[in-house]
Design an enzyme around this catalytic site. Structure first.
Site, PDB file in Angstrom:
ATOM      1  N   HIS A  34       0.831  -1.209   0.000  1.00  0.00           N
ATOM      2  CA  HIS A  34       0.000   0.000   0.000  1.00  0.00           C
ATOM      3  C   HIS A  34       0.868   1.264   0.000  1.00  0.00           C
ATOM      4  CE1 HIS A  34      -2.671  -2.994   2.197  1.00  0.00           C
ATOM      5  NE2 HIS A  34      -3.440  -2.656   1.183  1.00  0.00           N
ATOM      6  N   LYS A 146      -0.381  -7.089  -8.007  1.00  0.00           N
ATOM      7  CA  LYS A 146      -0.652  -8.305  -7.243  1.00  0.00           C
ATOM      8  C   LYS A 146      -2.083  -8.800  -7.501  1.00  0.00           C
ATOM      9  CE  LYS A 146      -1.495 -10.485  -3.068  1.00  0.00           C
ATOM     10  NZ  LYS A 146      -2.784  -9.909  -2.793  1.00  0.00           N
ATOM     11  N   GLN A 150      -8.177  -7.793 -10.856  1.00  0.00           N
ATOM     12  CA  GLN A 150      -8.916  -6.657 -10.291  1.00  0.00           C
ATOM     13  C   GLN A 150      -8.635  -5.381 -11.085  1.00  0.00           C
ATOM     14  OE1 GLN A 150      -9.615  -5.747  -5.962  1.00  0.00           O
ATOM     15  NE2 GLN A 150      -7.761  -4.546  -6.239  1.00  0.00           N
ATOM     16  N   VAL A 173       4.845  -5.645  -4.470  1.00  0.00           N
ATOM     17  CA  VAL A 173       5.904  -5.560  -3.452  1.00  0.00           C
ATOM     18  C   VAL A 173       5.946  -6.897  -2.703  1.00  0.00           C
ATOM     19  CG1 VAL A 173       6.692  -4.347  -1.382  1.00  0.00           C
ATOM     20  CG2 VAL A 173       5.592  -3.071  -3.245  1.00  0.00           C
ATOM     21  N   SER A 183      -2.543  -8.318   3.206  1.00  0.00           N
ATOM     22  CA  SER A 183      -3.122  -8.215   4.551  1.00  0.00           C
ATOM     23  C   SER A 183      -3.459  -9.599   5.093  1.00  0.00           C
ATOM     24  CB  SER A 183      -4.385  -7.356   4.499  1.00  0.00           C
ATOM     25  OG  SER A 183      -4.103  -6.117   3.884  1.00  0.00           O
TER      26      SER A 183
END
Ligand code: AMP
Length: 279
Positions: A34, A146, A150, A173, A183
């Protein structure tokens, strides 16, 4: 940095802010992935705003939504550290007020892979991102490679709905051992965490075979499957070798066009995804 809670606060604040505006949509539990999106937005724009909203509509299982990790205090400290101008952190009813009854459903590109494994997931994503794009009116919005499918779904949605926000994709990353930051990694047990770099190992094994001249989709899928099969804690959900523009599965990999290698793997109750773009 100002934290905005309502649509009205958001629109009042943004009316007076310097442009261009960069938007970084997130579900919180912020990590270096993020942060990289925020840094890119800060470099490109006069104003950067992140949103933090765990979107109930994109979860397929209520239990997955309930256990999604949350820590707003820590997230806001990270946004502050990254020099953001605004954070939009609304409650669920602010995004979906009583009577809300619209779904944004993207077509073909939303159907395979994550769309097939998690029916309705991308409807939830497209719906919330359409609302955020409309409310913020940003020139640019930043998303991670990633979640490759989406980004494709959101780009299609923005184009079709004539939303003027440009969708910018940022590189994945990773931890030093190759595991993509997520997450959801927090749910892995120590042994699952140790096993999880197998996702990237499988992708890189297929990439190496492709670089050595292999052009059979089945052979490349088998390469990924073999690497995953050697890891007892990993239960593959899918492995895919698909056209990088349409996500159609490929029998033969073209020499030129983009090809997306992707996979989803379960470790216990935690489901991880990763991908590698070829060409
Ligand atoms: P999430 O909070 O998981 O919904 O992710 C918010 C944004 O961060 C999405 O655009 C993700 O693709 C992006 N993102 C998540 N993990 C990474 C990562 N490891 N590297 C780069 N971007 C990421």
């Amino acid at each position: 940095m100002r934290v905005l809670r309502t649509r009205d606060e958001l629109q009042a604040a943004l009316a007076e802010t310097p442009r261009p505006i960069g938007l970084v949509p997130t579900m919180g539990w912020l990590h270096d992935g993020h942060r990289s999106l925020m840094q890119r937005s800060r470099a490109d724009n006069a104003t950067t705003i992140a949103s933090i909203f765990v979107n109930p509509r994109q979860f397929i299982e209520a239990a997955d939504y309930q256990r999604y990790p949350r820590n707003e205090t820590r997230d806001l400290a990270i946004c502050e550290e990254e020099g953001l101008d605004f954070v939009f952190a609304p409650g669920v009813e602010e995004i979906y007020p009583p009577g809300f009854d619209t779904t944004v459903a993207v077509g073909a590109v939303a159907r395979p892979l994550e769309g097939a494994a998690r029916p309705g997931h991308f409807d939830g994503v497209a719906t919330v991102v359409a609302i955020l794009f409309d409310l913020v009116g940003a020139e640019h919005a930043y998303f991670g490679q990633k979640d490759a499918q989406q980004v494709m779904v959101i780009r299609q949605m923005a184009r079709d709905l004539a939303i003027g926000t440009e969708v910018v994709t940022c590189p994945t990353v990773r931890e030093p051992d190759g595991l993509a930051l997520s997450s959801r990694n927090v749910h892995l047990s120590p042994s699952e965490r140790a096993a999880a770099p197998v996702l990237q190992r499988a992708l890189l094994a297929a990439r190496d075979r492709w670089a050595a001249g292999e052009r059979s989709g089945d052979a490349l899928r088998a390469t990924m499957g073999d690497v995953l099969a050697a890891e007892p804690l990993a239960t593959p959900a899918y492995v895919s070798v698909a056209d990088g523009r349409t996500l159609a599965e490929l029998d033969r990999v073209p020499d030129d066009g983009p090809v997306l290698l992707s996979l989803a793997v379960r470790f216990g109750s935690t489901r991880l995804i990763d991908n590698e773009l070829l060409g």
